[in-house]
Design a protein around this motif. Sequence first.
Motif, PDB file in Angstrom:
ATOM      1  N   SER A 106      -3.121   4.177  -1.685  1.00  0.00           N
ATOM      2  CA  SER A 106      -2.847   5.271  -1.016  1.00  0.00           C
ATOM      3  C   SER A 106      -1.647   4.762  -0.174  1.00  0.00           C
ATOM      4  N   PRO A 107      -0.738   5.592   0.482  1.00  0.00           N
ATOM      5  CA  PRO A 107       0.637   5.152   1.026  1.00  0.00           C
ATOM      6  C   PRO A 107       0.437   4.186   2.049  1.00  0.00           C
ATOM      7  N   GLU A 108      -0.898   4.489   2.836  1.00  0.00           N
ATOM      8  CA  GLU A 108      -1.106   3.390   3.873  1.00  0.00           C
ATOM      9  C   GLU A 108      -1.311   2.302   3.418  1.00  0.00           C
ATOM     10  N   GLU A 109      -2.232   1.981   2.256  1.00  0.00           N
ATOM     11  CA  GLU A 109      -2.536   0.655   1.528  1.00  0.00           C
ATOM     12  C   GLU A 109      -1.157   0.147   1.140  1.00  0.00           C
ATOM     13  N   ILE A 110      -0.133   0.874   0.650  1.00  0.00           N
ATOM     14  CA  ILE A 110       1.035   0.328  -0.064  1.00  0.00           C
ATOM     15  C   ILE A 110       1.887  -0.245   0.973  1.00  0.00           C
ATOM     16  N   SER A 111       1.727   0.444   2.299  1.00  0.00           N
ATOM     17  CA  SER A 111       2.666  -0.291   3.375  1.00  0.00           C
ATOM     18  C   SER A 111       1.936  -1.412   4.020  1.00  0.00           C
ATOM     19  N   GLU A 112       0.755  -1.423   3.935  1.00  0.00           N
ATOM     20  CA  GLU A 112      -0.299  -2.839   4.333  1.00  0.00           C
ATOM     21  C   GLU A 112       0.039  -3.887   3.410  1.00  0.00           C
ATOM     22  N   VAL A 113       0.076  -3.526   1.917  1.00  0.00           N
ATOM     23  CA  VAL A 113       0.398  -4.602   0.962  1.00  0.00           C
ATOM     24  C   VAL A 113       1.854  -5.216   1.180  1.00  0.00           C
ATOM     25  N   LEU A 114       2.722  -4.119   1.366  1.00  0.00           N
ATOM     26  CA  LEU A 114       4.301  -4.820   1.599  1.00  0.00           C
ATOM     27  C   LEU A 114       4.321  -5.737   2.630  1.00  0.00           C
TER      28      LEU A 114
ATOM     29  N   ILE B 128      11.943  -3.629  -2.495  1.00  0.00           N
ATOM     30  CA  ILE B 128      11.113  -2.489  -3.052  1.00  0.00           C
ATOM     31  C   ILE B 128      10.290  -1.472  -2.153  1.00  0.00           C
ATOM     32  N   GLU B 129      10.747  -1.774  -1.066  1.00  0.00           N
ATOM     33  CA  GLU B 129      10.278  -0.615  -0.057  1.00  0.00           C
ATOM     34  C   GLU B 129      10.714   0.906  -0.270  1.00  0.00           C
ATOM     35  N   LYS B 130      12.111   1.009  -0.447  1.00  0.00           N
ATOM     36  CA  LYS B 130      12.648   2.264  -0.684  1.00  0.00           C
ATOM     37  C   LYS B 130      12.222   2.935  -1.744  1.00  0.00           C
ATOM     38  N   GLY B 131      11.971   2.272  -2.827  1.00  0.00           N
ATOM     39  CA  GLY B 131      11.595   2.422  -4.299  1.00  0.00           C
ATOM     40  C   GLY B 131       9.953   3.161  -4.025  1.00  0.00           C
ATOM     41  N   LEU B 132       9.430   2.909  -2.913  1.00  0.00           N
ATOM     42  CA  LEU B 132       7.774   3.014  -2.813  1.00  0.00           C
ATOM     43  C   LEU B 132       7.613   4.118  -1.917  1.00  0.00           C
ATOM     44  N   GLU B 133       8.778   4.741  -1.253  1.00  0.00           N
ATOM     45  CA  GLU B 133       8.689   5.863  -0.091  1.00  0.00           C
ATOM     46  C   GLU B 133       8.164   7.224  -1.073  1.00  0.00           C
ATOM     47  N   GLY B 134       7.050   7.712  -0.488  1.00  0.00           N
ATOM     48  CA  GLY B 134       6.556   9.004  -0.891  1.00  0.00           C
ATOM     49  C   GLY B 134       5.508   8.708  -2.134  1.00  0.00           C
ATOM     50  N   VAL B 135       5.385   7.271  -2.553  1.00  0.00           N
ATOM     51  CA  VAL B 135       4.488   7.165  -3.500  1.00  0.00           C
ATOM     52  C   VAL B 135       3.137   7.056  -2.973  1.00  0.00           C
ATOM     53  N   ASP B 136       2.175   7.618  -4.144  1.00  0.00           N
ATOM     54  CA  ASP B 136       0.751   7.528  -3.944  1.00  0.00           C
ATOM     55  C   ASP B 136       0.241   7.055  -5.202  1.00  0.00           C
ATOM     56  N   GLY B 137      -0.258   5.794  -5.055  1.00  0.00           N
ATOM     57  CA  GLY B 137      -1.013   5.526  -6.428  1.00  0.00           C
ATOM     58  C   GLY B 137      -2.273   6.277  -6.796  1.00  0.00           C
ATOM     59  N   ARG B 138      -2.915   6.936  -5.991  1.00  0.00           N
ATOM     60  CA  ARG B 138      -3.879   7.735  -6.337  1.00  0.00           C
ATOM     61  C   ARG B 138      -3.448   9.105  -7.147  1.00  0.00           C
ATOM     62  N   ASP B 139      -2.084   9.363  -7.402  1.00  0.00           N
ATOM     63  CA  ASP B 139      -1.609  10.342  -8.350  1.00  0.00           C
ATOM     64  C   ASP B 139      -1.683   9.653  -9.676  1.00  0.00           C
ATOM     65  N   VAL B 140      -1.752   8.412  -9.873  1.00  0.00           N
ATOM     66  CA  VAL B 140      -1.840   7.769 -11.342  1.00  0.00           C
ATOM     67  C   VAL B 140      -3.198   8.044 -11.728  1.00  0.00           C
ATOM     68  N   THR B 141      -3.508   8.748 -12.688  1.00  0.00           N
ATOM     69  CA  THR B 141      -4.975   9.241 -13.030  1.00  0.00           C
ATOM     70  C   THR B 141      -5.002   9.001 -14.448  1.00  0.00           C
ATOM     71  N   ASP B 142      -4.090   8.799 -15.436  1.00  0.00           N
ATOM     72  CA  ASP B 142      -3.852   8.431 -16.629  1.00  0.00           C
ATOM     73  C   ASP B 142      -4.153   7.081 -16.890  1.00  0.00           C
ATOM     74  N   ILE B 143      -5.578   6.861 -17.667  1.00  0.00           N
ATOM     75  CA  ILE B 143      -5.984   5.347 -17.889  1.00  0.00           C
ATOM     76  C   ILE B 143      -5.081   4.665 -18.789  1.00  0.00           C
TER      77      ILE B 143
END
Length: 75
Positions: free
Chosen positions: A21-29, A40-55
Amino acid sequence: MDGVWRNFGHDRNVISYRALSPEEISEVLGIFPGWVRERIEKGLEGVDGRDVTDIEQLLHPREELLPKFEDDGGL
């Protein structure tokens, strides 16, 4: 950079992943040194890994999403 944390085996194949999630991305950073975070921070703005559903994308990310492996197999 798609918000998915992937773990790679020695053969460079994905062995596990977690869509962040965006919150988890911030924690990992927070675990990276400041200079890495800044790159890498700027490139991850607005990214939500949960949107990636294609196996296929989860297990076989595009080349630009792969870490840069050293010749000895390290990251």
